[in-house]
Each structure stands twice: as C-alpha cells, then as structure tokens.
Design an enzyme around this catalytic site. Structure first.
Site, PDB file in Angstrom:
ATOM      1  N   LYS A  42       0.837  -1.213   0.000  1.00 13.23           N
ATOM      2  CA  LYS A  42       0.000   0.000   0.000  1.00 13.23           C
ATOM      3  C   LYS A  42       0.866   1.255   0.000  1.00 13.23           C
ATOM      4  O   LYS A  42       0.664   2.165  -0.802  1.00 13.23           O
ATOM      5  CB  LYS A  42      -0.902   0.004   1.247  1.00 13.23           C
ATOM      6  CG  LYS A  42      -1.537   1.354   1.546  1.00 13.23           C
ATOM      7  CD  LYS A  42      -2.461   1.309   2.741  1.00 13.23           C
ATOM      8  CE  LYS A  42      -1.866   1.556   4.093  1.00 13.23           C
ATOM      9  NZ  LYS A  42      -1.521   2.941   4.425  1.00 13.23           N
ATOM     10  N   ASN A  43       1.840   1.279   0.920  1.00 10.44           N
ATOM     11  CA  ASN A  43       2.588   2.529   1.111  1.00 10.44           C
ATOM     12  C   ASN A  43       3.628   2.795   0.025  1.00 10.44           C
ATOM     13  O   ASN A  43       4.298   3.831   0.042  1.00 10.44           O
ATOM     14  CB  ASN A  43       3.203   2.574   2.513  1.00 10.44           C
ATOM     15  CG  ASN A  43       2.111   2.750   3.568  1.00 10.44           C
ATOM     16  OD1 ASN A  43       0.977   3.115   3.235  1.00 10.44           O
ATOM     17  ND2 ASN A  43       2.434   2.485   4.813  1.00 10.44           N
ATOM     18  N   CYS A 137      -5.771   7.704   9.417  1.00  9.61           N
ATOM     19  CA  CYS A 137      -5.998   7.079  10.718  1.00  9.61           C
ATOM     20  C   CYS A 137      -5.570   8.026  11.831  1.00  9.61           C
ATOM     21  O   CYS A 137      -4.524   8.670  11.737  1.00  9.61           O
ATOM     22  CB  CYS A 137      -5.189   5.781  10.819  1.00  9.61           C
ATOM     23  SG  CYS A 137      -5.909   4.416   9.914  1.00  9.61           S
ATOM     24  N   ARG A 142      -0.013  13.961  13.778  1.00  4.17           N
ATOM     25  CA  ARG A 142       0.376  13.905  12.368  1.00  4.17           C
ATOM     26  C   ARG A 142       0.389  15.275  11.671  1.00  4.17           C
ATOM     27  O   ARG A 142      -0.327  15.492  10.688  1.00  4.17           O
ATOM     28  CB  ARG A 142      -0.517  12.915  11.615  1.00  4.17           C
ATOM     29  CG  ARG A 142      -0.593  11.552  12.269  1.00  4.17           C
ATOM     30  CD  ARG A 142      -1.320  10.551  11.441  1.00  4.17           C
ATOM     31  NE  ARG A 142      -0.464   9.889  10.475  1.00  4.17           N
ATOM     32  CZ  ARG A 142      -0.871   8.956   9.624  1.00  4.17           C
ATOM     33  NH1 ARG A 142      -2.118   8.589   9.604  1.00  4.17           N
ATOM     34  NH2 ARG A 142      -0.037   8.404   8.774  1.00  4.17           N
ATOM     35  N   ASP A 328       3.949   0.142  12.188  1.00 12.68           N
ATOM     36  CA  ASP A 328       2.751  -0.453  11.579  1.00 12.68           C
ATOM     37  C   ASP A 328       2.543  -1.910  11.997  1.00 12.68           C
ATOM     38  O   ASP A 328       1.473  -2.466  11.761  1.00 12.68           O
ATOM     39  CB  ASP A 328       2.840  -0.381  10.040  1.00 12.68           C
ATOM     40  CG  ASP A 328       2.743   1.056   9.541  1.00 12.68           C
ATOM     41  OD1 ASP A 328       2.362   1.935  10.330  1.00 12.68           O
ATOM     42  OD2 ASP A 328       3.074   1.293   8.367  1.00 12.68           O
ATOM     43  N   ARG A 420      -8.847  -0.652   4.308  1.00  8.30           N
ATOM     44  CA  ARG A 420      -8.000   0.415   3.758  1.00  8.30           C
ATOM     45  C   ARG A 420      -6.640  -0.127   3.336  1.00  8.30           C
ATOM     46  O   ARG A 420      -5.993   0.427   2.454  1.00  8.30           O
ATOM     47  CB  ARG A 420      -7.765   1.511   4.805  1.00  8.30           C
ATOM     48  CG  ARG A 420      -9.011   2.245   5.190  1.00  8.30           C
ATOM     49  CD  ARG A 420      -8.666   3.373   6.104  1.00  8.30           C
ATOM     50  NE  ARG A 420      -7.747   4.282   5.399  1.00  8.30           N
ATOM     51  CZ  ARG A 420      -7.459   5.502   5.790  1.00  8.30           C
ATOM     52  NH1 ARG A 420      -7.997   5.970   6.881  1.00  8.30           N
ATOM     53  NH2 ARG A 420      -6.639   6.244   5.098  1.00  8.30           N
TER      54      ARG A 420
HETATM   55  N1  EPU Z   1       5.805  14.213  11.601  1.00  6.98           N
HETATM   56  C1  EPU Z   1       5.853  15.533  12.014  1.00  6.98           C
HETATM   57  N2  EPU Z   1       5.776  16.496  11.047  1.00  6.98           N
HETATM   58  C2  EPU Z   1       5.662  16.208   9.725  1.00  6.98           C
HETATM   59  C3  EPU Z   1       5.634  14.854   9.309  1.00  6.98           C
HETATM   60  C4  EPU Z   1       5.696  13.862  10.284  1.00  6.98           C
HETATM   61  O1  EPU Z   1       5.946  15.828  13.201  1.00  6.98           O
HETATM   62  O2  EPU Z   1       5.592  17.152   8.911  1.00  6.98           O
HETATM   63  C5  EPU Z   1       5.876  13.156  12.627  1.00  6.98           C
HETATM   64  C6  EPU Z   1       4.577  12.316  12.660  1.00  6.98           C
HETATM   65  O3  EPU Z   1       3.572  12.943  13.426  1.00  6.98           O
HETATM   66  C7  EPU Z   1       5.066  11.020  13.255  1.00  6.98           C
HETATM   67  C8  EPU Z   1       6.499  10.897  12.695  1.00  6.98           C
HETATM   68  O4  EPU Z   1       6.868  12.218  12.271  1.00  6.98           O
HETATM   69  O5  EPU Z   1       5.111  11.134  14.658  1.00  6.98           O
HETATM   70  C9  EPU Z   1       6.640   9.952  11.521  1.00  6.98           C
HETATM   71  O6  EPU Z   1       5.687  10.289  10.520  1.00  6.98           O
HETATM   72  P1  EPU Z   1       5.934  10.015   8.964  1.00  6.98           P
HETATM   73  O7  EPU Z   1       5.825  11.301   8.247  1.00  6.98           O
HETATM   74  O8  EPU Z   1       7.163   9.201   8.807  1.00  6.98           O
HETATM   75  O9  EPU Z   1       4.675   9.112   8.616  1.00  6.98           O
HETATM   76  P2  EPU Z   1       3.647   9.281   7.420  1.00  6.98           P
HETATM   77  O10 EPU Z   1       4.350   9.632   6.174  1.00  6.98           O
HETATM   78  O11 EPU Z   1       2.495  10.093   7.857  1.00  6.98           O
HETATM   79  C10 EPU Z   1       3.893   6.777   6.685  1.00  6.98           C
HETATM   80  C11 EPU Z   1       2.958   5.634   6.436  1.00  6.98           C
HETATM   81  C12 EPU Z   1       2.392   5.167   7.766  1.00  6.98           C
HETATM   82  C13 EPU Z   1       3.549   4.710   8.658  1.00  6.98           C
HETATM   83  C14 EPU Z   1       4.547   5.869   8.826  1.00  6.98           C
HETATM   84  C15 EPU Z   1       5.778   5.492   9.611  1.00  6.98           C
HETATM   85  C16 EPU Z   1       2.071   6.067   4.246  1.00  6.98           C
HETATM   86  C17 EPU Z   1       0.911   6.462   3.398  1.00  6.98           C
HETATM   87  N3  EPU Z   1       1.878   6.068   5.558  1.00  6.98           N
HETATM   88  O12 EPU Z   1       3.117   7.787   7.300  1.00  6.98           O
HETATM   89  O13 EPU Z   1       1.554   4.057   7.474  1.00  6.98           O
HETATM   90  O14 EPU Z   1       3.055   4.342   9.919  1.00  6.98           O
HETATM   91  O15 EPU Z   1       4.964   6.343   7.518  1.00  6.98           O
HETATM   92  O16 EPU Z   1       6.411   4.414   9.023  1.00  6.98           O
HETATM   93  O17 EPU Z   1       3.141   5.757   3.738  1.00  6.98           O
HETATM   94  C18 EPU Z   1      -0.265   2.611   7.814  1.00  6.98           C
HETATM   95  O18 EPU Z   1       0.048   2.084   6.727  1.00  6.98           O
HETATM   96  O19 EPU Z   1      -1.106   2.130   8.601  1.00  6.98           O
HETATM   97  C19 EPU Z   1       0.399   3.857   8.197  1.00  6.98           C
HETATM   98  C20 EPU Z   1      -0.073   4.650   9.142  1.00  6.98           C
END
Ligand code: EPU
Length: 442
Positions: A42-43, A137, A142, A328, A420
């Site tokens: 998915k990701n 989610c 976030r 995850d 999802r």
């Molecule tokens: N964060 C910030 N500011 C930002 C961006 C992130 O503070 O501008 C913080 C987040 O709040 C979090 C941490 O940094 O505490 C890591 O967030 P990251 O940006 O790495 O996560 P994401 O891009 O929102 C993706 C995956 C998630 C997975 C995370 C971590 C996708 C679509 N989503 O999310 O997947 O948990 O990386 O590996 O790629 C899932 O598949 O269930 C899922 C939530």
C-alpha cells in the site's frame, strides 16, 4: 484495455466515500496452514500512483493491492483528469488530459497520503492546493510542518487559510534540506516536488523505508535523476523533461501485510509459506519471532514459518524508523504476544496514539497495561471471542489476528479500517484454513 470514462461530480465523490460499516466474524481458534501470496505494498502503491501524474506517456503499474486507499487514490486521479483503468491488480494510467491542481476536501480528509499530491502537482503545474489538512488514521497528531517547511526551503510559496493549503512557485530551487525527523511522507513530498528543480536538491536525514526506494525506482524509470534512495542522503538532480516512453513498474510486496501473516501464525500456531515477499524488508519482525520460538526459513522471495510450542514472550520491543521494528506492526505484534508466555514490553516511539487496540484486546481477556508510550503485556493462555471495534487500520488488523487465535466467535466491527490496507483479508485467511464471514455492520 479500454479506459473507463467517468463523469466527475460532487455527488459521485461523496458516494464513493460512503461508510459501509463492515463487520468481520471470526470463528476461532484457527490453526493456519498452507501457502499464500502477499499483495503489493500500500505505502509504495499510493505514492507511485500519485507520482504517475508526471509521466509523459501511459504508465502500467502492476502488483497494486485492491484496497480502499488505492481506490480512493484512483478517484483523486480521475478527479484531476487522468484516465485510469484498474483491473487484476494492474493500473493503466494516462495523465495527458490532467487539468486540475486541487484536491477536494473529502479526499484530503480521508487519506493522509493525499498530501503527496502537493509535491507531484507542484512538479506538474507549479501550483497545488489541498482543500483540507490531510486526515487518515487517528494515530497521533500527524502534522505536516516538515513538508511545508521543506517546500519553503525549495522556494515554494505556501499559504494556509481555513485549513486550506495553497502552494505555488516559478521554479523549485536546488537546496539542501535537513529533516529533523526522517519522515516518510516529507521525504516523498520533497522528492516529488524536486523532479524539475534548478540544480540539485539534497535531502539529509531522509527516511530509508523500502517504499521510498520503490517510489524513486519508478520516478527514475520515468526519467527523473534520483540517487541514494534507501539511504539517509537522497539527491535529486533536476531534469528538464521526463522520457516519452511508456513505463511499466511492479510495486514491491507489502512487508506489513506479510508481517501481519507472521504475527497471525505466531498467535495461532501452524505452518505457512508466504510467497511474493522480500525477506530482507522483514528482518526486525523475523528476529523477534525467531527469538520467541518460531521456526523460520527465508528463501529468495519466500518465508516459511512454523509455530508448534506456545510463543515465548519476555522481549522488549521498540518501534523505530526502518530498518528498525515498524510502528505499523506494533498492533499485530501486541495480539501475538497477548497469548505468549511471560511479560513482553512494547514501546511505541513514532506515533503518540497507537494503542487504541489495547482496550479491545483487554475485552477479549488480554492482560495489557498501557502507560504513556509503553504497553506491558502479561501473556495469558487464551483470548475469548467477543464484539470489538476497530479504531484504525493496523489496530483493526490486530483485532483480526486476536480473533483468529481466540476461543469462540469474535466480531470485528468497523472493519472498513482494515479494508484500507488489506486486500479481502477474510478470503486470504480462509485459504489458510480460518473460518471468517463478512457482513454489513449494524
Ligand atoms: N511528523 C511531524 N511532522 C511532519 C511529518 C511527520 O511531526 O511534517 C511526525 C509524525 O507525526 C510522526 C512521525 O513524524 O510522529 C513519523 O511520521 P511520517 O511522516 O514518517 O509518517 P507518514 O508519512 O504520515 C507513513 C505511512 C504510515 C507509517 C509511517 C511510519 C504512508 C501512506 N503512511 O506515514 O503508514 O506508519 O509512515 O512508518 O506511507 C499505515 O500504513 O497504517 C500507516 C499509518
């Protein structure tokens, strides 16, 4: 293949987002036996689909999981003006008629990954608008501050008004960006926005997740010049134009779906071969399960797992950025260790609110205490089936795993969350011998 011509209107958008309230009824306990093919990630699929709006020609992307988030991304692509066909886990996409640069609020609210359209649309039109802060989610706050600050460092003007985010630029300027956190989404968004930059963009402390490497591999096939994907330093050399050839790409296997199968076998017992996996993407969970008594063999694109004796707890597990133990998989691992011997401690370091599955597991008889970011699991002999509520995607998958190992009937309500990210989960686990029904919930 014929492209589907779909008329876009607001009503259609709303209909596709209807909450269906699915319920999964699991008749436990199951012993999982057999072979199963793991779906595409998915990701990786979501950013790759988003990136495909930049292609000069048709793109054919295979191994795309048929899950709700992919279908919603396809809706966005169609809304923007792309022609998309999705059949047999393959997307054929033609973005030559794309005309919009705004993501409607319904989609922005629904999916966190909608934020990635900002980077891709900026590269395409030098303008992008997200009509609402990205949702997804609710596993923590976030924020997207890192995305916005990086865009500004790239010379992009960003305005925020009433939750709307508007971006525009004349040219993305070559720069060096240090990410204070190796955020997956921010790394992807910077890459997407920088394809046509002036000079070179260097991302320091970039996220190293395999899904980012897959996105870069795809972008390079389109004609981008990206080096260092999969390491902490990613360099994007601006190109003037992408290639005009048709591109074919196969999405990498889903390591979280694979990890969930491994947790399910660890919880229930049995013997399973996972096919279409990259074992090296699963090192951290394989290490945990081996230390807990599971027998595991890794082949090139397969993993064999057998669990006979009760799982042995007593570990301390901490979530981390890749290649550490993935957040995850924290919830499915909780379900497996809920029925292990001894005390297991799990620390969640990535998201602030990712233990919502715990009260539901406790309803099933688990002995788990959460204090801030730490869950202390006192393994019990068995769980009991009952009605539980999914609150997010991976937490929902954890309840599903718990239901498989529990005595009696487990009803997982709001299974839409699971849909999802997991393709027809009940069919897949039925192939391994589990007894599961799907119903529309109350
Ligand atoms: N964060 C910030 N500011 C930002 C961006 C992130 O503070 O501008 C913080 C987040 O709040 C979090 C941490 O940094 O505490 C890591 O967030 P990251 O940006 O790495 O996560 P994401 O891009 O929102 C993706 C995956 C998630 C997975 C995370 C971590 C996708 C679509 N989503 O999310 O997947 O948990 O990386 O590996 O790629 C899932 O598949 O269930 C899922 C939530």
């Amino acid at each position: 293949m014929q492209f589907e011509n779909k008329i876009i209107c607001d009503g259609l958008l709303n209909k596709s987002l209807e909450v269906k309230m699915q319920k999964l009824i699991i008749y436990g306990p199951a012993k999982l036996m057999g072979e199963i093919e793991v779906e595409g990630a998915k990701n990786a699929a979501l950013p790759i689909l988003t990136a495909s709006i930049l292609a000069q020609n048709k793109v054919i992307i295979t191994n795309i999981p048929d899950i709700a988030d992919v279908r919603h991304t396809i809706e966005i692509l169609k809304y923007l003006g792309c022609k998309v066909l999705f059949e047999n886990n393959t997307v054929v996409l033609d973005s030559s008629s794309i005309e919009r640069f705004t993501i409607p609020p319904e989609y922005a609210k629904l999916m966190r990954s909608s934020v990635l359209f900002m980077g891709a649309l900026l590269s395409k039109f030098r303008r992008a608008e997200l009509s609402n802060h990205p949702g997804g989610c609710e596993i923590g706050q976030r924020p997207i501050d890192l995305h916005i600050s990086a865009f500004r460092q790239l010379g992009i003007e960003v305005f925020e008004h009433n939750n709307r985010i508007m971006c525009r630029c004349d040219k993305v300027k070559g720069s060096e960006i240090f990410l204070p956190i190796p955020s997956v989404g921010a790394t992807e968004n910077i890459i997407l926005a920088s394809i046509f930059c002036d000079g070179e963009v260097v991302i320091k402390n970039a996220a190293k997740e395999p899904e980012i490497a897959d996105l870069c591999h795809f972008l390079n096939k389109l004609g981008a010049k990206i080096r260092g994907a999969g390491t902490h330093i990613i360099k994007i050399e601006g190109v003037r134009k992408l290639k005009s050839e048709e591109v074919v790409h196969k999405v990498i296997p889903d390591r979280i779906v694979a990890g969930t199968y491994l947790c399910a076998v660890a919880a229930c017992g049995g013997e399973v071969v996972l096919k279409n996996v990259f074992p090296r993407h699963l090192d951290s969970i394989l290490h945990i399960l081996k230390s807990s008594g599971c027998k595991i063999k890794e082949l090139k694109n397969e993993i064999w797992i057998k669990r006979e004796e009760r799982l042995k707890g007593g570990l301390r597990i901490t979530t981390h950025y890749y290649p550490g133990f993935p957040t995850d998989l924290q919830a499915p691992v909780c379900s497996a260790f809920a029925v292990a011997s001894g005390v297991t401690i799990i620390k969640e370091t990535i998201f602030e609110n990712r233990f919502k599955h715990v009260p539901e597991l406790v309803k099933m008889g688990a002995d788990i205490h959460v204090e801030k970011d730490i869950a202390v699991i006192n393994g019990v002999e068995k769980l009991r089936g009952c009605k539980v509520f999914a609150r997010d995607l991976r937490g929902g998958a954890a309840l599903f795993v718990a239901g498989l190992s529990a005595q009696g009937v487990t009803e997982v309500m709001d299974a839409d969350y699971i849909d999802r990210g997991y393709e027809r989960i009940e069919e897949k686990y039925s192939l391994l011998g589990a007894k599961i029904l799907r119903e529309k919930g109350e």
